[in-house]
Design an enzyme around this catalytic site. Structure first.
Site, short mmCIF file in Angstrom:
data_model
loop_
_atom_site.label_atom_id
_atom_site.label_comp_id
_atom_site.label_asym_id
_atom_site.label_seq_id
_atom_site.Cartn_x
_atom_site.Cartn_y
_atom_site.Cartn_z
N ARG A 1 -3.32 -10.16 4.69
CA ARG A 1 -3.71 -10.22 3.28
C ARG A 1 -2.53 -9.69 2.47
O ARG A 1 -2.23 -8.50 2.56
CB ARG A 1 -4.97 -9.38 3.08
CG ARG A 1 -5.58 -9.47 1.69
CD ARG A 1 -6.85 -8.63 1.62
NE ARG A 1 -7.40 -8.67 0.29
CZ ARG A 1 -7.00 -7.92 -0.72
NH1 ARG A 1 -6.02 -7.05 -0.54
NH2 ARG A 1 -7.56 -8.03 -1.91
N LYS B 1 0.82 -1.22 0.00
CA LYS B 1 0.00 0.00 0.00
C LYS B 1 0.86 1.26 0.00
O LYS B 1 2.01 1.25 0.40
CB LYS B 1 -1.01 -0.05 1.14
CG LYS B 1 -2.13 -1.05 0.75
CD LYS B 1 -3.33 -1.03 1.61
CE LYS B 1 -4.36 -2.02 1.00
NZ LYS B 1 -5.42 -2.36 1.95
N1 HH2 Z 1 -7.44 -4.12 0.61
C1 HH2 Z 1 -7.80 -4.18 -0.68
C2 HH2 Z 1 -8.83 -5.03 -1.11
N2 HH2 Z 1 -9.48 -5.83 -0.22
N3 HH2 Z 1 -9.79 -6.59 1.99
C3 HH2 Z 1 -9.46 -6.54 3.29
N4 HH2 Z 1 -10.10 -7.30 4.19
N5 HH2 Z 1 -8.46 -5.70 3.75
C4 HH2 Z 1 -7.77 -4.88 2.92
O1 HH2 Z 1 -6.90 -4.13 3.40
C5 HH2 Z 1 -8.10 -4.91 1.52
C6 HH2 Z 1 -9.13 -5.79 1.09
C7 HH2 Z 1 -7.08 -3.31 -1.67
O2 HH2 Z 1 -5.94 -3.93 -2.14
P1 HH2 Z 1 -5.86 -4.80 -3.48
O3 HH2 Z 1 -6.82 -5.92 -3.49
O4 HH2 Z 1 -4.45 -5.23 -3.65
O5 HH2 Z 1 -6.19 -3.79 -4.63
P2 HH2 Z 1 -7.57 -3.44 -5.36
O6 HH2 Z 1 -8.60 -3.07 -4.38
O7 HH2 Z 1 -7.17 -2.27 -6.24
O8 HH2 Z 1 -8.01 -4.64 -6.15
#
Ligand code: HH2
Length: 262
Positions: A238, A202
């Site tokens: 995660r 992040k």
């Molecule tokens: N962060 C993201 C998505 N889902 N779920 C939980 N429980 N906690 C988090 O911190 C979280 C999440 C965002 O990250 P990412 O999936 O890598 O990216 P994107 O939302 O752009 O797909």
């Protein structure tokens, strides 16, 4: 928890796992490397992201979940219909970044199927959440929110022991607010449910190391942040780089125990 985003626009792995075989191979590799569960998502929640149509999300997520039979799969969705169909294909956890607020009927799907559930804090919604996050005290406000959503979920018939809580790093928070949440994570752990942290790659991490305009944190920075979260009570992580996290957290846990033996 290994991250498999089946999206063209996720902030760090957008487009990488867009084909079903690529996503399935990535998920299997993460489990082989020690992930306890893989989180399959079909809608980016990065700052500025627009929602995707239901049919689009179903079309991204379901073919991947269908191929992962026998593995522990979480579905990263805030939609009841996506969860319903993913659970029918074998998903055992629902990861809802809106904590059952976007579609409260998602609670019924979780309650009836008996899956695990992650409730995450977010201020605002992805399209606008980073415009002007505001808190008097970020830690107590996030804790109060999670306590309220936990009560809601339990009142909807979801077994409390199936629920974990997530402070939502990067979801309507400044970099300093994210760091304050990680620093005082023990307050979230004190609620009494397992704490999941998603800080992997992040931008807060990138800003510390590279400066205010950096967007994607490194895997080394992600590992350090995960270990710091572990030290303050997090038990679920995660992450994108599963092997590095498994190794680092195994060492952190051994130091905590004071012995090699589990
Ligand atoms: N962060 C993201 C998505 N889902 N779920 C939980 N429980 N906690 C988090 O911190 C979280 C999440 C965002 O990250 P990412 O999936 O890598 O990216 P994107 O939302 O752009 O797909």
């Amino acid at each position: 928890m290994g991250i498999v985003n089946v999206t063209p626009d996720s902030f760090s792995d957008g487009g990488v796992h867009l084909s079903v075989p690529d996503a399935v191979a990535a998920a299997r590799a993460m489990v082989s490397a020690g992930a306890g569960i893989v989180d399959i998502g079909g809608e980016s929640t990065r700052p500025g992201a627009d929602p995707v149509a239901l049919e689009e999300e179903l079309g991204r997520v379901l073919p991947v979940v269908a191929e992962l039979e026998g593995l522990s799969v979480s579905v990263d969705t805030s939609r009841a219909e996506v969860a319903r169909q993913a659970v029918a294909l074998g998903a055992s956890m629902v990861n809802d970044v809106t904590a059952l607020r976007r579609e409260p009927e998602l609670a019924e799907v979780v309650a009836e199927s008996g899956t695990d559930l992650c409730l995450m804090h977010m201020q605002g919604e992805p399209r606008t959440m980073q415009a002007s996050p505001h808190y008097e005290d970020v830690v107590s406000e996030v804790a109060a929110f999670l306590e309220e959503r936990l009560r809601f979920a339990v009142d909807e018939g979801i077994a409390e022991e199936r629920i974990c809580l997530d402070p939502g790093i990067g979801f309507g928070k400044t970099a300093d607010q994210n760091l304050e949440l990680l620093r005082r994570l023990d307050r979230i752990a004190a609620i009494g449910r397992p704490v999941l942290v998603g800080v992997s790659r992040k931008s807060t991490l990138a800003r510390i190391v590279e400066g205010p305009d950096a967007r994607v944190g490194s895997d080394a920075a992600s590992v350090v942040a995960a270990v710091a979260a572990f030290d303050r009570g997090a038990t679920l992580f995660r992450v994108h780089d599963v092997p590095a996290h498994v190794e680092a957290l195994a060492v952190a846990a051994a130091i905590e125990r004071g012995t090699v033996t589990r």
